[in-house]
Design a protein around this motif. Structure first.
Motif, PDB file in Angstrom:
ATOM      1  N   ASP A 248      -1.193  10.615  32.866  1.00 35.45           N
ATOM      2  CA  ASP A 248      -1.349  12.052  32.610  1.00 35.45           C
ATOM      3  C   ASP A 248      -0.137  12.823  33.115  1.00 35.45           C
TER       4      ASP A 248
ATOM      5  N   ASN B 105      -1.660  10.611  24.143  1.00 29.25           N
ATOM      6  CA  ASN B 105      -1.551  12.059  24.334  1.00 29.25           C
ATOM      7  C   ASN B 105      -0.869  12.635  23.100  1.00 29.25           C
TER       8      ASN B 105
ATOM      9  N   PRO C  25      -5.127  14.018  27.188  1.00 35.89           N
ATOM     10  CA  PRO C  25      -4.975  12.556  27.103  1.00 35.89           C
ATOM     11  C   PRO C  25      -6.321  11.870  26.890  1.00 35.89           C
TER      12      PRO C  25
END
Length: 504
Positions: free
Chosen positions: A243, A213, A198
């Motif tokens: 994330d 991402n 990311p």
């Protein structure tokens, strides 16, 4: 679900007087906090909640995290960069503990919802995964494919007057990006598409940041998911949450590609009927309407040998998903076949098709262009022959590149090449064998160079006069019916030499 102190800090009520002190750990590593006093054995990686006066009686513990209630912490704890969250007001211990428990409850439920959506089979819908992400992250989420085409979007609308009133809408209408915007993104995109972790995109528009991402299902780039900072400015703890969400979405996106059901598309159903040479209904025929200047081309895919090629079930679904209204593919008799819709200038579609073949380690045979679907079976035959005879493992091998081998192959279906020899050629071969000459090869090179004395002599590395002597002897061996002045004779000789080379 594990959290970190940044996330807890961000989600505690604004009425709390709170400070983040010491080091900051980005990973999600903390389970629910444990109560702590001076006699508690501190375990590495654990989270403890306690009052400041108790903390100040303890020796410094660097490998744990602490939520501290009070106004004063010994300086040594801060100087040693311990992971700390200080809550000065309110001092009510039970209130703070309950608020933290609510935060953990919220994220536990979020994790359960994400997992439940991912474990669905028949009723799996990636839109639900996007809704869960937008609801928690409080920002819009966009998903693009490898061509920058927007394929999924979750819009988050925040009511500034009532924070409880929000709405999330998800669309899956494929929308090409604005041409000017694509131009601005091009250089950034070419660089950032290789990033596997990311990242904050270096492209900024209207001061809106995007945390991205790249999507790599089974290690192949397939697009990008981006959370855009709009109604909700990114907080420090948001990056860890994004994330975490991205890890779920990677799996969901792969399932989304796998779950694509071609039988749901009337065009794909019609394609099966075409392959089976069955008549199409009026509705199915309308699926194959071409605009002015457009053409069809059939293709057949083949796995690139000695490579990590994608499974057929994934590859054909990916074609339909990532090249919408341009590629229609099915698995037919164990092979991936389909149609490409080509515009008057087909370069863009061909380039996208080749890029996908390259990433997935496939090659394709491509037929000639056509518009009349009544002859589609013949064009699939062309694509199949091109795919089977792609000797160089080119990404894309067209039938026009192998027409001559196909014609020669058909010539010998009912009669071997050795019987397709005239009296004149037989006489030259017998002469070569008896006299140890090479007149047959001389004739081949002579015809290849369109009977040019200069080019032929250069190719054979002999003098012009020597070549003239050979040609005179060749003409003597040929009967009058096989004169080299006759274009049909020369054409047949060229076919004969091509057949001989093909069957070696």
């Amino acid at each position: 679900m594990k959290l970190n102190l940044d996330i807890i800090f961000d989600h505690l009520p604004d009425t709390f007087q709170k400070k983040r002190l010491g080091k900051s750990v980005d990973s999600l590593h903390l389970l629910r906090p444990l109560l702590c006093d001076t006699s508690t054995f501190i375990q590495n990686g654990s989270l403890y909640i306690l009052r400041a006066e108790i903390l100040n009686q303890m020796s410094v513990q660097k490998n744990a995290s602490f939520i501290v209630l009070g106004k004063y912490i010994k300086q040594e704890w801060i100087l040693n960069h311990v992971d700390l969250l200080l809550i000065e007001e309110p001092q009510d211990f039970l209130t703070v503990f309950n608020e933290i428990s609510k935060i953990y409850d919220t994220f536990d439920n979020w994790e359960i919802d994400l997992r439940n959506e991912l474990e669905k089979d028949i009723d799996f819908d990636i839109k639900n995964v996007l809704v869960l992400g937008a609801k928690m992250l409080k920002n819009a989420i966009m998903v693009t494919d490898h061509t920058l085409q927007l394929i999924l979007q979750a819009n988050y609308q925040f009511d500034s007057k009532n924070s409880e009133q929000t709405s999330i809408t998800v669309t899956d209408t494929r929308t090409p990006m604005d041409l000017q915007l694509c131009s601005q993104l091009k250089n950034v995109y070419l660089t950032e598409r290789n990033i596997t972790k990311p990242y904050l995109s270096s492209f900024e528009q209207s001061n809106v940041r995007s945390y991205c991402n790249n999507l790599y299902p089974q290690e192949h780039f397939a697009g990008c998911i981006a959370v855009s900072e709009m109604d909700h400015p990114f907080l420090k703890g948001d990056f860890s949450l994004m994330d975490y969400y991205f890890s779920y979405f990677q799996k969901a996106f792969f399932k989304y590609l796998q779950s694509f059901n071609p039988l749901e598309s009337s065009t794909i159903q019609a394609l099966f009927h075409l392959l089976n040479q069955e008549p199409l209904s009026p509705e199915e025929s309308s699926c194959f309407t071409l605009k002015e200047g457009e053409h069809w081309a059939c293709f057949k895919l083949k796995e690139l040998p000695n490579s990590r090629y994608m499974p057929k079930e994934y590859m054909y679904a990916t074609l339909n998903t990532l090249l919408p209204q341009k590629a229609y593919s099915v698995i037919y008799r164990g092979e991936i076949v389909g149609l490409l819709k080509l515009a008057k200038s087909p370069e863009e579609t061909i380039t996208l098709f080749q890029e996908l073949l390259h990433r997935m380690n496939y090659t394709a045979g491509l037929s000639n262009k056509f518009t009349d679907l009544t002859h589609v079976s013949l064009y699939f035959l062309q694509a199949s022959y091109a795919s089977q005879n792609n000797r160089q493992d080119s990404l894309l091998y067209s039938f026009s590149q192998c027409i001559l081998p196909y014609v020669l192959y058909e010539c010998t279906n009912n009669m071997p090449a050795s019987l397709l020899c005239t009296d004149g050629l037989t006489a030259i071969m017998e002469y070569d064998q008896k006299r140890n000459t090479d007149y047959l090869h001389t004739l081949d090179v002579y015809l290849q160079h369109e009977m040019s004395i200069t080019k032929t002599s250069e190719k054979l590395f002999i003098h012009r006069s020597s070549l003239m002597k050979r040609l005179n002897k060749i003409k003597q061996l040929l009967p009058e019916t096989e004169s080299l002045d006759d274009p049909d004779t020369r054409l047949f000789y060229r076919f004969f030499f091509a057949l001989s080379k093909q069957n070696k």
